[in-house]
Design an enzyme around this catalytic site. Structure first.
Site, PDB file in Angstrom:
ATOM      1  N   ARG A 120       3.767  11.293   6.608  1.00 28.75           N
ATOM      2  CA  ARG A 120       4.622  10.117   6.697  1.00 28.75           C
ATOM      3  C   ARG A 120       5.994  10.463   6.141  1.00 28.75           C
ATOM      4  O   ARG A 120       6.186  10.567   4.925  1.00 28.75           O
ATOM      5  CB  ARG A 120       3.992   8.971   5.894  1.00 28.75           C
ATOM      6  CG  ARG A 120       4.614   7.605   6.164  1.00 28.75           C
ATOM      7  CD  ARG A 120       4.106   6.595   5.150  1.00 28.75           C
ATOM      8  NE  ARG A 120       4.819   6.721   3.885  1.00 28.75           N
ATOM      9  CZ  ARG A 120       4.266   6.514   2.695  1.00 28.75           C
ATOM     10  NH1 ARG A 120       2.982   6.206   2.589  1.00 28.75           N
ATOM     11  NH2 ARG A 120       4.993   6.638   1.596  1.00 28.75           N
TER      12      ARG A 120
ATOM     13  N   HIS B 102       6.433   3.802   3.033  1.00 34.70           N
ATOM     14  CA  HIS B 102       5.222   3.154   3.548  1.00 34.70           C
ATOM     15  C   HIS B 102       5.583   1.962   4.422  1.00 34.70           C
ATOM     16  O   HIS B 102       5.083   1.813   5.529  1.00 34.70           O
ATOM     17  CB  HIS B 102       4.340   2.700   2.381  1.00 34.70           C
ATOM     18  CG  HIS B 102       3.123   1.941   2.802  1.00 34.70           C
ATOM     19  ND1 HIS B 102       2.074   2.524   3.465  1.00 34.70           N
ATOM     20  CD2 HIS B 102       2.814   0.629   2.665  1.00 34.70           C
ATOM     21  CE1 HIS B 102       1.147   1.610   3.715  1.00 34.70           C
ATOM     22  NE2 HIS B 102       1.574   0.452   3.244  1.00 34.70           N
TER      23      HIS B 102
ATOM     24  N   TYR C 216       7.507   8.169  -5.937  1.00 33.65           N
ATOM     25  CA  TYR C 216       6.241   8.883  -6.151  1.00 33.65           C
ATOM     26  C   TYR C 216       6.143  10.224  -5.429  1.00 33.65           C
ATOM     27  O   TYR C 216       5.123  10.908  -5.529  1.00 33.65           O
ATOM     28  CB  TYR C 216       5.051   7.993  -5.752  1.00 33.65           C
ATOM     29  CG  TYR C 216       5.132   7.390  -4.363  1.00 33.65           C
ATOM     30  CD1 TYR C 216       4.759   8.111  -3.246  1.00 33.65           C
ATOM     31  CD2 TYR C 216       5.573   6.078  -4.186  1.00 33.65           C
ATOM     32  CE1 TYR C 216       4.829   7.554  -1.973  1.00 33.65           C
ATOM     33  CE2 TYR C 216       5.656   5.508  -2.925  1.00 33.65           C
ATOM     34  CZ  TYR C 216       5.268   6.241  -1.823  1.00 33.65           C
ATOM     35  OH  TYR C 216       5.334   5.690  -0.562  1.00 33.65           O
TER      36      TYR C 216
END
Length: 423
Positions: free
Chosen positions: A323, A327, A336
């Site tokens: 990805r 998100h 993160y």
């Protein structure tokens, strides 16, 4: 190639020709190594190893594992055809000789990327709600959908816009849904396809139910259920897989392993070497596929759907990809994971990979690329205009699909919202 012996709850790697791992060069596990399907009906003694020194080896073996026989072996295959630079890793499937099909796959992925870019811009300017982009994952949804028939049923997650677009859903209908208008789910694709599923993994039991109906009706149709890697940690998914395995249902489960379940990395989701091996416990084949290779995704989907349609039971596809974006538009992935990690993964992305192959095969030109870019821009902009021109729904319609005959309590509230003076 390595394979896994599984004597009861213990696991041991073996090397080539049945030699134990200690007798061959130890190598760290690499994603895509063929490990784990196919079971042996008869117990295999001595863990499948050749007896090199008679009773001495047998005695040593018994001391290490009690001499327990291996009763089954499993393996997971990894499928990949195109390398990140567009070169060919192994002989391509037959359909890859069809230039029209490959360029159609390329066009669909590029359209999806352009659409995602515009949707994010709409969200950032307050004209769209939270949106989930497919950046870096376009090959998964497009490859899977391209192998389906119109009569098959798609059960998508919230990130599978590419599959919906391939199956005829209009761009403005997708925007309507993400703009908070449920009319977006009354889309132009196959009428029995399911709407977006935002709760993680909850569409998997629905897929098993759809496939069960197909089997009861003796219909040669297949349910295709798509979800992310995080969904494989949900009980809903495994329960659906277990039910599908028991009843040999015509369903294909597709897990997009993009390495992150929002902010949770794969290593903190599961201790499994692969997600594909989770199918083994449910009694059917799991295959790992390079999810950034649309040729591999199309080929894997063709095989899995054909197998399910022929009555041979369910299949599981783990699409290993990455990805590249957040998100959703409500997320900040830099909190993160590092920018260096993401930058390195850009070298593997699916659109450049397929374009490099097409150009190398003289199937694509700079002029075609420029024309396609203009077409995508025009198509997306026109869809946005239609979306923004759609009249918002009146608030009282929230009551219209609750009951066949609306109870008076709700009927009074509806009249009030509608501005009825008698309410």
């Amino acid at each position: 190639m390595p394979w896994l012996d599984i004597p009861l709850t213990r696991c041991r790697f073996h090397g080539a020709k049945g030699r134990p791992a200690s007798a061959v060069q130890q190598r760290p596990y690499k994603m895509g190594a063929p490990i784990l399907y196919c079971s042996d009906p008869a117990p295999i003694t001595n863990c499948g190893m050749q007896n090199r020194s008679g009773s001495e080896d047998v005695a040593s073996k018994k001391m290490s594992d009690g001499g327990l026989p291996v009763i089954a072996r499993f393996e997971v295959r990894h499928r990949n055809y195109l390398a990140p630079d567009g070169s060919i890793n192994r002989p391509l499937p037959a359909f890859a000789s069809d230039a029209n099909l490959l360029t159609a796959l390329y066009r669909a992925m590029l359209l999806l990327r352009n659409f995602d870019r515009k949707a994010v811009a709409l969200q950032r300017t307050g004209r769209l709600g939270t949106y989930a982009v497919s950046l870096g994952q376009e090959a998964v949804s497009v490859g899977i959908a391209s192998a389906m028939r119109a009569e098959d049923v798609l059960l998508p997650s919230y990130r599978d816009n590419g599959a919906l677009i391939w199956r005829g859903v209009k761009l403005e209908e997708i925007l309507l849904f993400w703009g908070g208008d449920e009319r977006g789910n009354q889309f132009s694709g196959p009428v029995q396809d399911f709407p977006f599923c935002v709760p993680v993994g909850s569409q998997a039991p629905h897929a098993a139910g759809v496939a069960y109906a197909f089997k009861l009706r003796k219909q040669p149709r297949v349910a295709v259920c798509m979800f992310g890697d995080g969904a494989t940690s949900k009980g809903d998914v495994y329960e659906a897989m277990n039910f599908a395995g028991v009843h040999k249902l015509p369903v294909v489960f597709v897990a997009t392993n993009n390495q992150w379940a929002i902010s949770v990395p794969l290593r903190l989701q599961t201790g499994c070497e692969t997600l594909a091996q989770k199918a083994i416990a449910a009694g059917f084949i799991g295959e790992q596929v390079d999810g950034s290779d649309v040729v591999a995704m199309r080929a894997a989907a063709e095989d899995a759907i054909a197998t399910a349609r022929e009555g041979q039971g369910p299949r599981f596809i783990e699409a290993v990809t990455y990805r590249l974006g957040d998100h959703t538009t409500s997320d900040d992935a830099l909190r993160y994971r590092s920018a260096d990690e993401v930058q390195a993964r850009w070298k593997e992305e699916p659109i450049t990979r397929l374009r490099s192959y097409l150009v190398g095969q003289k199937m694509w030109s700079k002029a075609q690329e420029e024309q396609l870019a203009a077409e995508c821009h025009e198509r997306v902009e026109a869809a946005v205009e239609r979306y923004l021109a759609t009249e918002p729904r009146r608030p009282e319609i929230m009551f219209d699909h609750l009951y066949a005959e609306l109870p008076e309590t709700y009927a009074a509230q509806r009249r009030q919202l509608a501005g009825d003076g008698d309410a």
